[in-house]
Every structure is written in structure tokens, then in C-alpha cells.
Design a protein around this motif. Structure first.
Motif, mmCIF file in Angstrom:
data_model
loop_
_atom_site.group_PDB
_atom_site.id
_atom_site.type_symbol
_atom_site.label_atom_id
_atom_site.label_comp_id
_atom_site.label_asym_id
_atom_site.label_seq_id
_atom_site.Cartn_x
_atom_site.Cartn_y
_atom_site.Cartn_z
ATOM 1 N N UNK A 42 0.852 -1.181 0.000
ATOM 2 C CA UNK A 42 0.000 0.000 0.000
ATOM 3 C C UNK A 42 0.891 1.236 0.000
ATOM 4 N N UNK A 43 0.647 2.115 -0.953
ATOM 5 C CA UNK A 43 1.391 3.377 -0.990
ATOM 6 C C UNK A 43 0.382 4.505 -1.097
ATOM 7 N N UNK A 44 0.516 5.483 -0.210
ATOM 8 C CA UNK A 44 -0.437 6.602 -0.147
ATOM 9 C C UNK A 44 -1.886 6.119 -0.155
ATOM 10 N N UNK A 45 -2.114 5.091 0.663
ATOM 11 C CA UNK A 45 -3.476 4.600 0.859
ATOM 12 C C UNK A 45 -4.003 3.743 -0.273
ATOM 13 N N UNK A 60 0.557 -4.188 3.476
ATOM 14 C CA UNK A 60 1.865 -3.669 3.890
ATOM 15 C C UNK A 60 1.916 -2.192 3.514
ATOM 16 N N UNK A 61 1.824 -1.347 4.531
ATOM 17 C CA UNK A 61 1.800 0.100 4.303
ATOM 18 C C UNK A 61 3.237 0.638 4.230
ATOM 19 N N UNK A 62 3.690 0.919 3.019
ATOM 20 C CA UNK A 62 5.069 1.353 2.813
ATOM 21 C C UNK A 62 5.369 2.674 3.499
ATOM 22 N N UNK A 94 14.003 0.530 -0.055
ATOM 23 C CA UNK A 94 13.070 1.618 0.261
ATOM 24 C C UNK A 94 12.783 1.737 1.759
ATOM 25 N N UNK A 95 12.488 0.602 2.415
ATOM 26 C CA UNK A 95 12.033 0.697 3.814
ATOM 27 C C UNK A 95 13.008 0.100 4.828
#
Length: 582
Positions: free
Chosen positions: A403-406, A448-450, A427-428
Motif C-alpha cells: 500500500x502506498x499513499x493509501x 503492507x503500508x510502505x 526503500x524501507x
RNA sequence: GCCCCGUUAGCUCAGUCGGAUAGAGCGCUGGAUUCCUAAUCCAGAGGCCAUAGGUUCAAAUCCUGUACGGGGCACCA
């Protein structure tokens, strides 16, 4: 403490009730930890359980029991409550035992002594045709953390990667590599539709050129012409024709090409896994199952012949079938196709037999949940081969969405537009990726909320936990107290609600490790650590540790040292560091 | 059609061999810092545990049916 209560209850009950019709030993005396403070620290439901066999009111039984129960310095009060629970109240000083325990064992607190049992965990096992992508991430962390947990729980664990280096896909990989290689000499040559499209083969091709120069390209006009020709064949048939042509033209060099491609890809995969904190100690090659050493039959043939001698094999339409439906599978399965090639399933039967023959007490497979339909046929094969199917366990891992920006990140494997594991880790960070992948029950879908994984605030549970550890380190640094002095402090001073609660929680850690390991639920560690961090932060805000009173200060620092050690141990099981400062 | 997994607060999810008054984070409302890291804490509101039965002294938890959601049913790997 629980064992102590169990023992005395057992003694009392057998004194009171044992006779020819009734024996306490038939019943498990369960001791549970209470949620409500008013109910005391521990409780037993034994009176409720025994009400029926003894034909008595639960409360009556409970009262008879507590009359006989002897209180001491640790267990200060016993009472009957509710429908017939027996509640036990522990003295405040008794909770401190766990702190001594933690300090005595340090990094080994929670670790169980070896039980001499061996476990094989096979996981990831992605096809060696390209780099790992995020779809492999969850299974990779799960296998890695479960391995660490089982080691912690006293097992000897081997972590294995099964390399599917046999069959058509390896030929397609070799062919794709040849095309990338040829493109370095002729930029008119185009990749085929069925080939592996990713850029990673370009760098492999360059490396091949450095070593072999144009040796594999020179005088190979037939292949180039074939590639550039106008095709009437469909993609599949054309691919097979191309493979055959390259095999013929390269002759013995084709094996070199294939092995080169394979080794390079495996290196890529290994490196990505290591950077992700995943470290398999065994790599098993599917092709080894087909090797006929010194004229002896291959492991695959042996597996099939074994089934044949047990009469579970038949031939139909030129193919060899296994009667898996005799063992609960929906239908029978093909082992060797009518064109003479073995199926993947045939290798897998041989592979699993090999695992059994290596003498493990338990064999665990970690599979994507899309493979659940595959399990019945593997079990069937093991059962038909007279193996104990209880030893084989499969954990299915649900898919994870990024998940990126919701919004859900869309990916397509076919077009090569997937996010690689390497990119995710870059990235994370590897630690955040590990934590977020494992922070959920395996059979649950995971979002998975990046953005959250990168956030440095209490909203990010990993930062919250690590911050607790760093905070404690900071206090300990400022205090400048020696550890051997802490040992002599008065644990009875740790008597506030929060202090007792923290000690109770620390006490639960070893049982948590064991449970998480035995039930394959590593996510429990995450939740426990969040709770422990939370109660610590709350404590931090309510009390000052560096106080005038030396005894009080030392006892509080002793408590903090215990919290710090357990956070560190818990994170270590997850393969995540506990920072001294942040 | 058959099989597997799931359904708990507005959202994302925990929930110990069945146990006493079902929890957390986010979001919302209102507070806390001359002091050990505010990257933190405290308080409040928020629930027919999808649904209908069954087992039990006791069910979110075990069993059966139903609804909804995800996945799987190859001479692919």
C-alpha cells in the motif's frame, strides 16, 4: 509458581476425593493468569471441571480445597470467586524472581535447552529464473523467523531452499540468456515473447561475454536467422524449436550456458536473501534427483518404482499415473507425461522422500496459499510410500498487498513490472520489511503500508519498540550504575501497579517463545513486544528512575535492565536489531 | 460444482487447551514537557464478535447450516 500450585492442588484433591471411582490424575489442573486484578494473579478452574464427575457444586469443591491450601511467603491469599474459580494472590516480592532469571541468562533468557529433535524447514524456493520479488518476501521472513523461534525452543533446524533447476524453464532461461548475449553483437535481435524479459539477464550476458568473448555467438547465424525470420509457428512451438536449435548449435557448450545462467541467478537470489536477513544453510537442487550415480537408478525412478511395487501406479494414454485418489486426493496425478518428461510432481515425490530419509523429526514446508490444492497429492504420495504423514507440516502464507499513499500498488509479473525484494529492502530497510511482513497471522491477508514502514513515530510499531529500548539504554548510561550492584537491590520496592504488571509480563516471555514456535505463530512476538514497549513507555512517564534514594533507584534500574534484555531478545528472534540510541 | 482460508469498534487487526466485565493501534474529543530521549504519555466516546442453530456449568473461541469476501481445482512449475 504455576507448577507449585498445580502440585499442591493435586495433592489436596487426591487426599480429599481419590477412591475407586475417581482419580485426580485423569484431569489436567489448569492454572491461568488473570486479567482482572481483583481476581488475584493466578486462578484455577479445577472445581468447575470436577463438579460433574464428583456430582457436587463447584463452589463446594473449591471451598473444601482452599481450606486445605497452605499459604506462604509467595502465595499470600487464596479465595473462591465467581462460579467456583480458585484465585491465588502472590506477594509483591515474588514477582521479582524473573528479573534475577533474566540477568542470569541474558541473551539466553527464553531459550530452551536442546531437545535433540531435528527439523527441516523448506521455504522461499522460488524458481531460479530471476530475482526475488515482493511476493516472496512474506514467506521468506516467515520461514526465517520460524527457524529462529524453533532453534530458541530447543530444536536443531535446517533451513533449505529447493532449487527448481530441471525441465523446460531452465531451457527457456538459457535461451533468453543467449538472446541477451547475442544482442551485444547484433542489436537487431529481439527477445522472444516467452523469454524472461527482465533487465537482469542483460548484465548476466555481459558477464558471459567478458569470459567467453564471441565464442557462443560466432558462426551461429542459424540461430539469429531463425530469430529474425517471419514465423508461422505459435509461440510455444517456436520456443521449442529455438531451444532445440540452440542446443544443437552450442552442443556441449549449452550445458555451460545453462549452468552459467543458473549460477548467476542463484547468486542474485542468495545476495537478496542475505540482505534481507534470510540465510538458508542448505540448497537442494531438483536436478540431483535425476542423477543416476554409477548406473544406479535416480531418486525419481526409485520413488516411482517404490509406488509401483505398492501397486499405486498405472499407465493410461502413454502417461504414468499415481493413484492419489486412493488417499483422499480429488483425482489421480500424472508422474510422467506421454512425451516422456517427468512432471514437477514426480520430482516432488522424490524430494519429499529424500527429506524423510534424511532423518528429521519434523519436515515443514512454507508455501504460498495458492498451493494449498497441491498438498493432498504430496501427502498421498507419502502415505502410499509408507511414510508417517504426521511428520509433514505445511504452513500456507497468504498474499500481501503493498500500500502506498493509501492505495494498493499494482504489479504484473508477466510484463516484468513487479517490485523486487531488493527494491523493497532499499526503500524501507530490511528490518522494517521483516517486521511488517511478520506482524500478522500467516493465514490472514496482509496490507503492507510502505509509508508507515518508513515513518519514525509511535504509529510505526517497530520504531515504538526500538525507541523503548533506546530510552532504557539512555537512562542506564546516565545512571552509571554497575550491574553487580543492581543485583543486590531490594526487589520488594518494585510494588507499584505498573512495576508488578511489567514483571508479570516479563515472566510470560519464555512461554510465549515456546508457544509461538510450536504453533508456528511468529506474529505473537510482535504483539508481545508492542505491549511490553507500551507499558514501559507508560511507566517511564509516570516515574522518575534516577532518584536520590539509591535502593529505589537501583531496583528500578534493575527492572529496566530486564525490560531492555527481553526487548532485545524478542527483536533478535525476529532478526531485528535493538538500537542503543536513536 | 468441489476444496482451503477468512468475517471482532468508523479503519487496520490481536484475542492463551473454551473461563469471570471482548482488547490494541489509527482516526475523533480533551489534557500532560523548567525533569532520565514528547520518536512519549493520560483521559473520554466508540461492540448483536457476519448470521441461524447445536454442544457445555461456561462459546468470539468447539460442531452444523446460511450469507459475504479471498484463493485453489493441468500430461504447468
Amino acid at each position: 509458581m504455576k507448577e507449585k500450585i498445580q502440585d499442591s492442588l493435586k495433592g489436596i484433591l487426591s487426599d480429599l476425593y481419590d477412591n475407586s471411582d475417581f482419580n485426580v490424575d485423569q484431569y489436567v489442573i489448569n492454572i491461568q493468569e488473570n486479567k482482572e486484578k481483583e481476581h488475584g494473579d493466578l486462578a484455577s478452574n479445577i472445581a468447575l471441571i470436577l463438579a460433574k464427575p464428583l456430582k457436587k457444586q463447584p463452589k463446594e469443591i473449591a471451598n473444601e480445597v482452599i481450606e486445605q491450601f497452605v499459604v506462604d511467603k509467595d502465595i499470600t491469599k487464596v479465595e473462591v470467586a465467581g462460579p467456583g474459580f480458585i484465585n491465588f494472590f502472590l506477594s509483591k516480592s515474588s514477582h521479582g524472581e524473573v528479573l534475577k532469571d533474566i540477568l542470569a541468562h541474558k541473551d539466553n533468557f527464553g531459550k530452551v535447552q536442546s531437545n535433540n529433535k531435528k527439523i527441516l524447514i523448506e521455504y522461499v524456493s522460488s524458481n531460479p529464473t530471476g530475482p526475488l520479488h515482493v511476493g516472496h518476501g512474506r514467506g521468506a521472513v516467515f520461514g526465517s523467523v520460524l527457524s529462529r523461534l524453533l532453534k530458541e525452543a530447543g530444536f536443531e533446524v535446517d533451513e533449505e531452499y529447493y532449487v527448481n533447476d530441471f525441465g523446460r524453464q531452465m531451457n527457456i532461461l538459457s535461451t533468453s540468456l543467449w538472446i541477451r548475449y547475442a544482442q551485444l553483437f547484433d542489436d537487431q535481435i529481439k527477445m522472444i515473447k516467452n523469454g524472461y524479459q527482465g533487465d537482469y539477464l542483460i548484465s548476466v550476458a555481459k558477464k558471459l561475454k567478458e569470459i567467453k568473448s564471441d565464442q557462443f555467438y560466432k558462426d551461429k547465424g542459424i540461430i539469429s536467422n531463425l530469430l529474425n525470420s517471419n514465423r508461422e509457428l505459435d509461440d510455444e512451438t517456436f520456443t521449442d524449436l529455438l531451444i532445440d536449435t540452440i542446443k544443437t548449435e552450442l552442443d556441449s557448450n549449452f550445458v555451460y550456458l545453462r549452468n552459467f545462467a543458473l549460477d548467476e541467478i542463484i547468486d542474485l537470489i542468495k545476495k537478496d536473501l542475505i540482505d534481507f536477513g534470510v540465510d538458508h544453510n542448505k540448497w537442494f537442487y531438483e536436478s540431483s534427483l535425476y542423477q543416476e550415480k554409477e548406473g544406479a537408478e535416480s531418486k525419481v525412478d526409485k520413488a516411482i518404482n517404490n509406488l509401483k511395487s505398492n501397486k499405486f501406479i498405472y499407465e493410461k494414454d502413454d502417461a504414468i499415473w499415481f493413484k492419489s485418489s486412493d488417499f483422499g486426493d480429488d483425482k489421480d496425478r500424472v508422474l510422467r507425461r506421454s512425451n516422456g518428461e517427468y512432471t514437477y510432481f514426480a520430482s516432488d515425490v522424490a524430494y519429499h522422500l529424500d527429506k524423510y530419509d534424511r532423518g528429521y523429526d519434523r519436515v515443514i514446508n512454507i508455501w504460498g496459499s495458492d498451493h494449498h490444492g497441491y498438498l493432498p497429492r504430496v501427502r498421498a504420495a507419502m502415505e502410499a510410500s509408507k511414510r508417517n504423514i504426521e511428520k509433514l507440516e505445511v504452513v500456507f502464507i497468504q498474499f500481501a498487498n503493498l500500500i502506498r499513499q493509501g492505495k494498493k500498488v499494482t504489479m504484473s509479473t508477466r510484463s516484468g513490472e513487479f517490485i523486487t525484494l531488493k527494491e523493497l529492502v532499499e526503500e524501507v530497510t530490511s528490518e522494517a520489511a521483516r517486521f511488517f511482513y511478520i506482524n500478522r497471522k500467516a493465514d490472514q491477508h496482509l496490507d503492507f503500508d510502505l509509508d508507515l514502514a518508513k515513518e519514525q513515530s509511535k504509529d510505526n510499531p517497530l520504531y515504538y519498540i526500538q525507541y523503548a529500548h533506546a530510552r532504557i539504554c539512555s537512562v542506564l548510561r546516565k545512571s552509571d550504575v554497575q550491574e553487580d550492584k543492581l543485583n543486590k537491590c531490594d526487589l520488594a520496592l518494585l510494588d507499584s501497579d505498573k512495576e508488578v504488571e511489567i514483571q508479570k509480563m516479563l515472566k510470560q516471555y519464555p512461554a510465549l517463545i515456546e508457544r509461538a514456535a510450536l504453533s508456528s505463530e511468529p506474529h505473537l512476538i510482535c504483539y508481545y513486544l508492542k505491549d511490553l514497549a507500551s507499558i514501559f513507555h507508560s511507566y517511564y512517564n509516570s516515574e522518575k528512575f534516577l532518584v536520590e534514594n539509591q535502593d529505589l533507584m537501583n531496583s528500578r534500574l534493575y527492572l529496566l535492565t530486564g525490560v531492555k534484555q527481553v526487548i532485545s531478545n524478542g527483536l533478535s528472534v525476529l532478526g531485528i536489531s535493538a538500537p542503543q540510541e536513536m
